[in-house]
Design an enzyme around this catalytic site. Structure first.
Site, PDB file in Angstrom:
ATOM      1  N   LYS A  22     -25.812  20.522  13.187  1.00  0.00           N
ATOM      2  CA  LYS A  22     -27.115  21.193  13.129  1.00  0.00           C
ATOM      3  C   LYS A  22     -28.017  20.532  12.089  1.00  0.00           C
ATOM      4  O   LYS A  22     -29.196  20.284  12.337  1.00  0.00           O
ATOM      5  CB  LYS A  22     -26.919  22.677  12.760  1.00  0.00           C
ATOM      6  CG  LYS A  22     -28.195  23.393  12.378  1.00  0.00           C
ATOM      7  CD  LYS A  22     -27.939  24.817  11.899  1.00  0.00           C
ATOM      8  CE  LYS A  22     -27.552  24.949  10.472  1.00  0.00           C
ATOM      9  NZ  LYS A  22     -28.652  24.989   9.483  1.00  0.00           N
ATOM     10  N   ASN A  23     -27.432  20.246  10.927  1.00  0.00           N
ATOM     11  CA  ASN A  23     -28.257  19.707   9.841  1.00  0.00           C
ATOM     12  C   ASN A  23     -28.640  18.243  10.040  1.00  0.00           C
ATOM     13  O   ASN A  23     -29.446  17.709   9.279  1.00  0.00           O
ATOM     14  CB  ASN A  23     -27.547  19.894   8.492  1.00  0.00           C
ATOM     15  CG  ASN A  23     -27.565  21.351   8.054  1.00  0.00           C
ATOM     16  OD1 ASN A  23     -28.209  22.186   8.693  1.00  0.00           O
ATOM     17  ND2 ASN A  23     -26.858  21.662   6.987  1.00  0.00           N
ATOM     18  N   CYS A 116     -31.977  31.409   5.710  1.00  0.00           N
ATOM     19  CA  CYS A 116     -30.987  32.310   5.117  1.00  0.00           C
ATOM     20  C   CYS A 116     -31.360  32.626   3.685  1.00  0.00           C
ATOM     21  O   CYS A 116     -31.793  31.754   2.935  1.00  0.00           O
ATOM     22  CB  CYS A 116     -29.606  31.655   5.134  1.00  0.00           C
ATOM     23  SG  CYS A 116     -28.821  31.697   6.736  1.00  0.00           S
ATOM     24  N   ARG A 121     -35.285  29.417  -2.919  1.00  0.00           N
ATOM     25  CA  ARG A 121     -35.200  28.076  -2.340  1.00  0.00           C
ATOM     26  C   ARG A 121     -36.583  27.429  -2.423  1.00  0.00           C
ATOM     27  O   ARG A 121     -37.340  27.394  -1.467  1.00  0.00           O
ATOM     28  CB  ARG A 121     -34.687  28.140  -0.897  1.00  0.00           C
ATOM     29  CG  ARG A 121     -33.304  28.714  -0.812  1.00  0.00           C
ATOM     30  CD  ARG A 121     -32.777  28.800   0.601  1.00  0.00           C
ATOM     31  NE  ARG A 121     -32.269  27.536   1.096  1.00  0.00           N
ATOM     32  CZ  ARG A 121     -31.740  27.386   2.304  1.00  0.00           C
ATOM     33  NH1 ARG A 121     -31.669  28.394   3.128  1.00  0.00           N
ATOM     34  NH2 ARG A 121     -31.297  26.208   2.693  1.00  0.00           N
ATOM     35  N   ASP A 306     -21.974  24.747   1.751  1.00  0.00           N
ATOM     36  CA  ASP A 306     -21.885  25.376   3.071  1.00  0.00           C
ATOM     37  C   ASP A 306     -20.455  25.735   3.475  1.00  0.00           C
ATOM     38  O   ASP A 306     -20.245  26.338   4.530  1.00  0.00           O
ATOM     39  CB  ASP A 306     -22.516  24.465   4.137  1.00  0.00           C
ATOM     40  CG  ASP A 306     -24.033  24.450   4.052  1.00  0.00           C
ATOM     41  OD1 ASP A 306     -24.604  25.188   3.229  1.00  0.00           O
ATOM     42  OD2 ASP A 306     -24.668  23.681   4.820  1.00  0.00           O
ATOM     43  N   ARG A 398     -26.900  30.734  14.224  1.00  0.00           N
ATOM     44  CA  ARG A 398     -27.852  29.710  13.781  1.00  0.00           C
ATOM     45  C   ARG A 398     -27.184  28.356  13.626  1.00  0.00           C
ATOM     46  O   ARG A 398     -27.822  27.325  13.781  1.00  0.00           O
ATOM     47  CB  ARG A 398     -28.459  30.103  12.429  1.00  0.00           C
ATOM     48  CG  ARG A 398     -29.241  31.382  12.486  1.00  0.00           C
ATOM     49  CD  ARG A 398     -29.748  31.723  11.128  1.00  0.00           C
ATOM     50  NE  ARG A 398     -30.793  30.772  10.801  1.00  0.00           N
ATOM     51  CZ  ARG A 398     -31.860  31.033  10.064  1.00  0.00           C
ATOM     52  NH1 ARG A 398     -31.983  32.223   9.544  1.00  0.00           N
ATOM     53  NH2 ARG A 398     -32.748  30.135   9.843  1.00  0.00           N
TER      54      ARG A 398
HETATM   55  C1  UD1 Z   1     -29.685  21.619   3.037  1.00  0.00           C
HETATM   56  C2  UD1 Z   1     -28.893  22.156   4.192  1.00  0.00           C
HETATM   57  C3  UD1 Z   1     -28.101  23.381   3.763  1.00  0.00           C
HETATM   58  C4  UD1 Z   1     -27.243  23.067   2.557  1.00  0.00           C
HETATM   59  C5  UD1 Z   1     -28.085  22.421   1.449  1.00  0.00           C
HETATM   60  C6  UD1 Z   1     -27.244  21.932   0.279  1.00  0.00           C
HETATM   61  C7  UD1 Z   1     -30.276  21.581   6.105  1.00  0.00           C
HETATM   62  C8  UD1 Z   1     -31.145  22.074   7.200  1.00  0.00           C
HETATM   63  N1  UD1 Z   1     -29.814  22.524   5.265  1.00  0.00           N
HETATM   64  O1  UD1 Z   1     -30.593  22.635   2.646  1.00  0.00           O
HETATM   65  O2  UD1 Z   1     -27.272  23.776   4.849  1.00  0.00           O
HETATM   66  O3  UD1 Z   1     -26.679  24.252   2.053  1.00  0.00           O
HETATM   67  O4  UD1 Z   1     -28.794  21.283   1.972  1.00  0.00           O
HETATM   68  O5  UD1 Z   1     -26.319  21.002   0.700  1.00  0.00           O
HETATM   69  O6  UD1 Z   1     -29.968  20.413   6.016  1.00  0.00           O
HETATM   70  N2  UD1 Z   1     -34.458  22.682  -4.610  1.00  0.00           N
HETATM   71  C9  UD1 Z   1     -35.518  22.816  -5.485  1.00  0.00           C
HETATM   72  N3  UD1 Z   1     -36.751  22.401  -5.061  1.00  0.00           N
HETATM   73  C10 UD1 Z   1     -36.953  21.841  -3.836  1.00  0.00           C
HETATM   74  C11 UD1 Z   1     -35.851  21.696  -2.956  1.00  0.00           C
HETATM   75  C12 UD1 Z   1     -34.606  22.135  -3.381  1.00  0.00           C
HETATM   76  O7  UD1 Z   1     -35.380  23.322  -6.589  1.00  0.00           O
HETATM   77  O8  UD1 Z   1     -38.095  21.456  -3.524  1.00  0.00           O
HETATM   78  C13 UD1 Z   1     -33.111  23.152  -5.035  1.00  0.00           C
HETATM   79  C14 UD1 Z   1     -32.622  24.329  -4.163  1.00  0.00           C
HETATM   80  O9  UD1 Z   1     -33.121  25.547  -4.613  1.00  0.00           O
HETATM   81  C15 UD1 Z   1     -31.120  24.210  -4.339  1.00  0.00           C
HETATM   82  C16 UD1 Z   1     -30.897  22.693  -4.450  1.00  0.00           C
HETATM   83  O10 UD1 Z   1     -32.164  22.141  -4.794  1.00  0.00           O
HETATM   84  O11 UD1 Z   1     -30.726  24.821  -5.529  1.00  0.00           O
HETATM   85  C17 UD1 Z   1     -30.391  22.043  -3.191  1.00  0.00           C
HETATM   86  O12 UD1 Z   1     -31.271  22.317  -2.121  1.00  0.00           O
HETATM   87  P1  UD1 Z   1     -31.529  21.302  -0.939  1.00  0.00           P
HETATM   88  O13 UD1 Z   1     -30.598  20.126  -1.089  1.00  0.00           O
HETATM   89  O14 UD1 Z   1     -32.967  21.040  -0.834  1.00  0.00           O
HETATM   90  O15 UD1 Z   1     -31.068  22.164   0.299  1.00  0.00           O
HETATM   91  P2  UD1 Z   1     -31.812  22.306   1.688  1.00  0.00           P
HETATM   92  O16 UD1 Z   1     -32.390  21.005   2.079  1.00  0.00           O
HETATM   93  O17 UD1 Z   1     -32.662  23.524   1.670  1.00  0.00           O
END
Ligand code: UD1
Length: 419
Positions: A22-23, A116, A121, A306, A398
């Site tokens: 999915k990701n 979720c 986030r 995850d 999802r």
């Molecule tokens: C992606 C995955 C999700 C997985 C996560 C971590 C997808 C669609 N989802 O989510 O399943 O759990 O990676 O491996 O690929 N953060 C910030 N600012 C930002 C962006 C992120 O502070 O602009 C922080 C987040 O709050 C979190 C950390 O960075 O604490 C990691 O988030 P991120 O790697 O961005 O996860 P996602 O891309 O949302």
């Protein structure tokens, strides 16, 4: 409404082909916004999040066709540049549209993404990266208004290797003039896959999988492309953990074993036998395992956040105690009160949970409150004495396609029912 009804007691046996990630699919679908031609995605597993992303693409003007599990996206007619509030609130990955829209349309309006609820986030790393590339961005009333007319390549260092921000910035840079170098980027396999997809569409990207990604801007992406994304390492991990808990012997096909190295080494230490050949993992478990001791979630190649809930379910019935440290998302413990309802002995403080393994869990009605937490509850249900009902399974859909069928194929007694 639907729920899973699980009768415990069966060991697992048999073989399963793991679905496409999915990701990996979500950013690839978003990247298709930039392709002025037909993109054919083979074995596109139809998770509900994929349908939500397809709705966004159609709204923007793409023509979407499904031929069994082949997804065809014709983006030649894309003329939209905004995404509605309800589309954004349905999935976190809606933010992936921001980079591609800026690249193709030079203008975009998206709402803050939903998804979720696993803690705050933020999207500040996405926004500051786009601003560093020259995008003009205003955040107002829950919407992000962006103008990319003056974007150009440059050197950008991320404050944290966010997966989503890395993907968004990579996509935005593809059609941006000049050379962009992204430092301190995420190294997840889905990022390597996005690079491979974009390059097959005519992009010039290198370095994915390392700390630095280089993108040479090109004028257009207009190659007709057929692509198959990588298999889902979280689904693989979930089934390995299910077998670890239930005991038995299963074979998972269509996997990339190295994507699950961190989990596999824990499973081996806990007395599971794993035989790995090419794209196949065969695992044997005798049932009650030794506890993992101490586990910390981390960015790739560490233990994925995850899989934290599913690992916790296993620790609830393992021999000994375990400390789980969640380093990625601060409120990703919504499954804990539900595991406690099943008899789990868990105490949490801040981002740390202590689990004392028990010989037995007991069936109950529990509620999934997020995708992976829901999967953890299903695993616990497979071993909890008697019957367990898992509600809130819309979350599970999802990111798992008909999870009950996959587990039934491996011998579990689980059904989906309306209520
Ligand atoms: C992606 C995955 C999700 C997985 C996560 C971590 C997808 C669609 N989802 O989510 O399943 O759990 O990676 O491996 O690929 N953060 C910030 N600012 C930002 C962006 C992120 O502070 O602009 C922080 C987040 O709050 C979190 C950390 O960075 O604490 C990691 O988030 P991120 O790697 O961005 O996860 P996602 O891309 O949302």
């Amino acid at each position: 409404m639907q729920r899973f009804y699980i009768k415990s007691g069966n060991s697992l046996k048999g073989a399963l082909t793991v679905d496409t990630a999915k990701n990996a699919l979500l950013p690839i679908l978003a990247a298709s916004i930039m392709v002025e031609g037909e993109v054919t995605i083979l074995k596109a597993t139809r998770y509900s999040d994929i349908d939500a992303m397809c709705d966004i693409l159609s709204y923007l003007g793409a023509v979407i066709k499904w031929q069994e599990d082949t997804l065809i996206i014709d983006g030649s007619g894309i003329n939209g540049s905004d995404i509605t509030l309800s589309q954004s609130s349905k999935l976190r990955a809606s933010i992936f549209a921001l980079g591609p829209l800026l690249a193709r349309q030079k203008i975009a309006k998206v709402a803050y993404p939903g998804g979720c609820d696993i803690g705050v986030r933020p999207i500040d790393i996405h926004i500051s990266g786009l601003k560093a590339m020259g995008a003009h961005i205003i955040e107002k009333n829950g919407f992000i208004y962006a103008n990319g007319k003056n974007m150009k390549g440059g050197d950008i260092a991320l404050s944290f290797p966010s997966v989503g921000a890395t993907e968004n910035l990579m996509m935005a840079a593809v059609l941006t003039k000049g050379k962009t170098r992204l430092f301190n980027v995420a190294k997840e396999p889905e990022i390597v896959d996005l690079q491979a997809f974009l390059n097959s569409c005519g992009a010039k990207i290198s370095g994915a999988g390392s700390d630095c990604i280089t993108i040479e801007g090109v004028k257009r992406l207009n190659k007709k492309v057929t692509y198959q994304a990588i298999s889902d390492r979280i689904i693989t991990g979930t089934h390995l953990l299910a077998c670890a808990m239930c005991g038995g012997k299963i074979t998972l096909n269509n996997v990339n074993p190295s994507h699950n190295d961190a989990l596999i080494s824990y499973l081996r230490k806990s007395a599971c036998q794993l035989d790995i050949k090419n794209d196949k993992i065969t695992m044997k478990s005798q049932g009650r395992l030794k506890s993992f001791g101490e586990v910390e979630t981390a960015t790739y190649p560490g233990v994925p956040t995850d899989l934290q809930a599913q690992i916790m379910a296993l620790q609830c019935i393992s021999e000994g105690s375990c400390m789980i440290v969640e380093n990625l998302f601060e409120s990703r413990f919504k499954h804990v009160p539900e595991l406690i309802k099943l008899g789990g002995d868990i105490r949490c403080k801040n981002n740390i949970c202590f689990i004392s393994g028990k010989e037995k869990l007991y069936g109950a009605t529990v509620l999934a409150k997020d995708l992976r937490g829901g999967a953890g509850l299903v695993l616990a249900g497979l071993v909890a004495d008697g019957y367990t009902t898992v509600e809130g399974i819309g979350y599970i859909d999802r990111g798992y396609y008909k999870l009950e069928n996959q587990l039934r194929l491996l011998g579990a007694d689980i059904t989906r029912e309306e209520f």
